[in-house]
Design a protein around this motif. Structure first.
Motif, PDB file in Angstrom:
ATOM      1  N   ASP A  67     -20.084  37.126   3.612  1.00 41.65           N
ATOM      2  CA  ASP A  67     -20.888  36.350   4.512  1.00 41.65           C
ATOM      3  C   ASP A  67     -21.521  36.719   5.933  1.00 41.65           C
ATOM      4  O   ASP A  67     -21.963  36.509   6.775  1.00 41.65           O
ATOM      5  CB  ASP A  67     -21.231  35.357   3.937  1.00 41.65           C
TER       6      ASP A  67
ATOM      7  N   SER B  30     -18.147  37.744  -7.279  1.00 45.68           N
ATOM      8  CA  SER B  30     -18.167  37.130  -5.815  1.00 45.68           C
ATOM      9  C   SER B  30     -17.702  35.721  -5.858  1.00 45.68           C
ATOM     10  O   SER B  30     -17.033  35.163  -6.804  1.00 45.68           O
ATOM     11  CB  SER B  30     -19.467  36.122  -5.366  1.00 45.68           C
TER      12      SER B  30
ATOM     13  N   CYS C 287     -17.682  35.820   0.186  1.00 45.82           N
ATOM     14  CA  CYS C 287     -17.702  37.246  -0.575  1.00 45.82           C
ATOM     15  C   CYS C 287     -18.152  37.488  -2.195  1.00 45.82           C
ATOM     16  O   CYS C 287     -18.625  37.318  -2.254  1.00 45.82           O
ATOM     17  CB  CYS C 287     -16.152  37.798  -0.110  1.00 45.82           C
ATOM     18  N   GLN C 288     -18.548  39.225  -1.531  1.00 52.44           N
ATOM     19  CA  GLN C 288     -18.722  39.538  -3.135  1.00 52.44           C
ATOM     20  C   GLN C 288     -18.157  41.109  -2.850  1.00 52.44           C
ATOM     21  O   GLN C 288     -17.923  41.638  -2.507  1.00 52.44           O
ATOM     22  CB  GLN C 288     -20.681  40.334  -2.987  1.00 52.44           C
TER      23      GLN C 288
ATOM     24  N   GLN D  68     -16.394  32.036  -3.572  1.00 53.21           N
ATOM     25  CA  GLN D  68     -17.201  30.676  -2.873  1.00 53.21           C
ATOM     26  C   GLN D  68     -16.060  29.990  -2.485  1.00 53.21           C
ATOM     27  O   GLN D  68     -15.946  30.617  -0.615  1.00 53.21           O
ATOM     28  CB  GLN D  68     -18.353  29.871  -3.238  1.00 53.21           C
TER      29      GLN D  68
ATOM     30  N   ASN E 124     -24.026  43.908  -8.568  1.00 50.32           N
ATOM     31  CA  ASN E 124     -23.119  42.387  -7.537  1.00 50.32           C
ATOM     32  C   ASN E 124     -22.161  42.265  -8.981  1.00 50.32           C
ATOM     33  O   ASN E 124     -22.488  41.021 -10.160  1.00 50.32           O
ATOM     34  CB  ASN E 124     -24.055  41.123  -6.969  1.00 50.32           C
TER      35      ASN E 124
ATOM     36  N   CYS F  87     -11.942  38.667  -4.198  1.00 54.78           N
ATOM     37  CA  CYS F  87     -12.713  40.031  -4.145  1.00 54.78           C
ATOM     38  C   CYS F  87     -11.889  41.360  -3.854  1.00 54.78           C
ATOM     39  O   CYS F  87     -12.660  42.033  -4.527  1.00 54.78           O
ATOM     40  CB  CYS F  87     -14.172  40.204  -3.194  1.00 54.78           C
TER      41      CYS F  87
END
Length: 108
Positions: A44, A68, A52-53, A70, A65, A76
């Motif tokens: 992000d 992910s 991240c993803q 946080q 997707n 990731c």
């Protein structure tokens, strides 16, 4: 038919660009025969490890997707590495690359 496929890919990538304002750090390009898929690790915030993803793009324009994170730094990257290894087990040749203008757009 090929132009329709390219148009569908463009539309899918355009929608993803609007949905995910992310920066790609690493891209796996996986090839099998005449097929090519990408596993992108996206962030992000440029320079930040999270959020991240992991985004998977198929040659037909399908975008998923997969994972992910946080807060978990390295998650990731680990999941993308594991998925690339799984792809290799299925016969794909997956190579990690730095984003280029063409695969960077797919990662966003």
């Amino acid at each position: 038919m090929n132009s329709i496929k390219k148009l569908a890919q463009f539309a899918a990538l355009s929608a993803l660009l609007i949905s995910f304002p992310l920066q790609a750090k690493e891209v796996y390009v996986c090839k099998l025969h005449n097929l090519e898929r990408q596993i992108n690790i996206s962030y992000d915030v440029d320079g930040a490890a999270v959020p991240c993803q992991v985004i998977y793009t198929k040659e037909d324009g399908t975008i998923q997707n997969l994972w992910s994170a946080q807060n978990a730094e390295g998650y990731c990257e680990q999941k993308a590495d594991e998925f690339a290894e799984k792809q290799r087990g299925w016969g794909w040749d997956c190579q990690a690359t730095e984003p280029t203008p063409s695969n960077h757009a797919a990662a966003q």
